[in-house]
Write a protein that holds these residues in place. Structure first.
Motif, PDB file in Angstrom:
ATOM      1  N   ASN A 260       0.831  -1.143   0.056  1.00  0.00           N
ATOM      2  CA  ASN A 260       0.162  -0.048   0.044  1.00  0.00           C
ATOM      3  C   ASN A 260       0.741   1.222  -0.026  1.00  0.00           C
ATOM      4  O   ASN A 260       0.604   2.289   0.691  1.00  0.00           O
ATOM      5  N   VAL A 261       2.113   1.293  -0.775  1.00  0.00           N
ATOM      6  CA  VAL A 261       2.845   2.600  -0.852  1.00  0.00           C
ATOM      7  C   VAL A 261       2.706   2.966  -2.253  1.00  0.00           C
ATOM      8  O   VAL A 261       2.652   2.652  -3.114  1.00  0.00           O
ATOM      9  N   GLU A 262       2.239   4.489  -2.226  1.00  0.00           N
ATOM     10  CA  GLU A 262       1.949   5.147  -3.523  1.00  0.00           C
ATOM     11  C   GLU A 262       3.297   5.296  -4.098  1.00  0.00           C
ATOM     12  O   GLU A 262       4.368   5.773  -3.763  1.00  0.00           O
ATOM     13  N   VAL A 263       3.212   5.201  -5.590  1.00  0.00           N
ATOM     14  CA  VAL A 263       4.283   5.424  -6.347  1.00  0.00           C
ATOM     15  C   VAL A 263       3.920   6.709  -7.444  1.00  0.00           C
ATOM     16  O   VAL A 263       2.836   6.543  -8.022  1.00  0.00           O
ATOM     17  N   PHE A 264       4.521   7.646  -7.681  1.00  0.00           N
ATOM     18  CA  PHE A 264       4.506   8.692  -8.657  1.00  0.00           C
ATOM     19  C   PHE A 264       5.466   8.413  -9.893  1.00  0.00           C
ATOM     20  O   PHE A 264       6.713   8.027  -9.619  1.00  0.00           O
ATOM     21  N   GLY A 265       5.118   8.510 -11.052  1.00  0.00           N
ATOM     22  CA  GLY A 265       5.800   8.432 -12.106  1.00  0.00           C
ATOM     23  C   GLY A 265       5.246   8.964 -13.471  1.00  0.00           C
ATOM     24  O   GLY A 265       3.945   9.092 -13.415  1.00  0.00           O
ATOM     25  N   ASP A 266       5.727   8.737 -14.316  1.00  0.00           N
ATOM     26  CA  ASP A 266       5.424   9.308 -15.682  1.00  0.00           C
ATOM     27  C   ASP A 266       6.069   8.434 -16.943  1.00  0.00           C
ATOM     28  O   ASP A 266       6.971   8.671 -17.006  1.00  0.00           O
ATOM     29  N   GLU A 267       5.256   7.547 -17.415  1.00  0.00           N
ATOM     30  CA  GLU A 267       5.565   6.712 -18.289  1.00  0.00           C
ATOM     31  C   GLU A 267       5.964   7.275 -19.645  1.00  0.00           C
ATOM     32  O   GLU A 267       6.733   6.843 -20.474  1.00  0.00           O
ATOM     33  N   ASN A 268       5.366   8.440 -19.980  1.00  0.00           N
ATOM     34  CA  ASN A 268       5.320   9.313 -21.171  1.00  0.00           C
ATOM     35  C   ASN A 268       6.656  10.199 -21.131  1.00  0.00           C
ATOM     36  O   ASN A 268       7.049  10.915 -22.084  1.00  0.00           O
ATOM     37  N   SER A 269       7.462  10.408 -20.059  1.00  0.00           N
ATOM     38  CA  SER A 269       8.456  11.266 -20.098  1.00  0.00           C
ATOM     39  C   SER A 269       9.901  10.530 -19.790  1.00  0.00           C
ATOM     40  O   SER A 269       9.967   9.625 -19.359  1.00  0.00           O
TER      41      SER A 269
END
Length: 335
Positions: A48-57
């Motif tokens: 239950n750990v949130e991950v921030f990311g951007d596959e398009n960058s």
């Protein structure tokens, strides 16, 4: 370092820290390896750990900047940043690491090293340390035949201490570095402390009533199930065997797999028993065995095999007067 399992370690560390009571978030800044962000998100979901990311960058420093802003009001204690793997010869990637460091201003930079690469660790660690000061070292893949001696060279090159070691593929297979354990592995003496810890846990974590029942040979199926769970909490059976002096490498990989499969089957079979059957396994007659087999999805022969091992374990526990470690290992067919 490339191929050392950083993304896996990021998710393992996130869970490890969460279990310590910290509020953790993770930023996925590996834009080079296909599927890295999806892997990170999938593994972190388990804790239950949130991950921030951007596959398009492909702009890692920008992703880190936006990730920190995203978590700004989340009241987190720790933010982990998973970056791309790199090699000392890759100037562009090393420059990117400098830019990430400037954006993040991290409290701690961890160098993740594959325990199998040996003395190459020194030059790799030295190159990294000149770009971004290394504050700690994580050694991975110590579940194989690698003893991790190169990690000592990395520590010497950077002046950083070894903080964590990865001991297997499961998300729980991460532990704090212990010099006593590590030197034991390095010298091929096994991880004596791990064996002692297991014995202590089996002794201390159970309630007095359960332990008295087990040691007097009056163990029921619930107690047997409890012991299976305690052993699997420690990690894989291979990890347990590798930690035992004189046992490391003695049991073949396929034999260990067979043992672990057996424990997995037994777990489903026991969960298919009703309360009375768990309390008194002698109640199991042919019709009950058929019902349990259907409920667990395994053939009747597997139920009978479990019963045979349960009875052997019960007798051995009684004979060994409650010496938990000995009984547990014999029960597994290892002693």
């Amino acid at each position: 370092i490339q191929g050392s399992g950083k993304t896996t370690i990021s998710s393992k560390l996130a869970k490890f820290l969460t279990r310590q009571g910290y509020r953790v978030g993770v930023i996925g800044a590996d834009t080079f390896r296909p599927g890295a962000l999806v892997q990170l998100q999938t593994m972190c979901e388990k804790s239950n750990v949130e991950v921030f990311g951007d596959e398009n960058s492909k702009d890692s420093p920008d992703i880190v900047k936006r990730g920190l802003k995203h978590f700004d009001n989340s009241n987190l204690d720790i933010i982990l940043i998973d970056t791309a793997g790199r090699h000392k010869e890759e100037k562009d990637l090393l420059e990117e690491m400098t830019r990430i460091s400037k954006v993040a201003e991290p409290d701690l930079a961890l160098l993740v090293i594959d325990g199998t690469i040996g003395q190459q660790c020194f030059s790799q660690a030295d190159a990294f340390n000149k770009i971004v000061p290394v504050g700690g070292i994580v050694i991975t893949k110590l579940d194989s035949s690698a003893k991790g001696g190169g990690a000592l060279a990395a520590s010497a090159a950077t002046g950083a201490q070894i903080m964590y070691i990865g001991t297997g593929e499961r998300i729980d297979d991460l532990e704090k570095f212990s010099p006593t354990r590590f030197v034991g592995r390095l010298l091929g003496m096994g991880d004596i402390q791990a064996v002692l810890d297991l014995a202590k846990r089996l002794e201390n974590e159970g309630d007095d009533v359960r332990m008295k029942r087990i040691s007097s040979g009056k163990m029921n199926m619930d107690d047997f199930f409890y012991q299976l769970e305690e052993v699997t909490k420690v990690g894989s059976l291979k990890g347990l065997l590798d930690s035992m002096p004189g046992m490391s490498g003695m049991v073949k990989e396929d034999q260990v797999d067979q043992m672990e499969d057996r424990v997995s089957k037994w777990r489903y079979i026991i969960q298919s028993m009703n309360k009375d059957e768990k309390a008194d396994p002698d109640l199991l007659n042919s019709s009950r065995i058929k019902r349990i087999a259907r409920g667990s999805g395994w053939p009747e022969s597997e139920v009978k095999e479990l019963m045979k091992n349960y009875k052997n374990s019960k007798n051995l526990m009684k004979a060994s007067k409650g010496r938990q470690m000995q009984g547990t290992l014999r029960k597994m067919g290892l002693g």
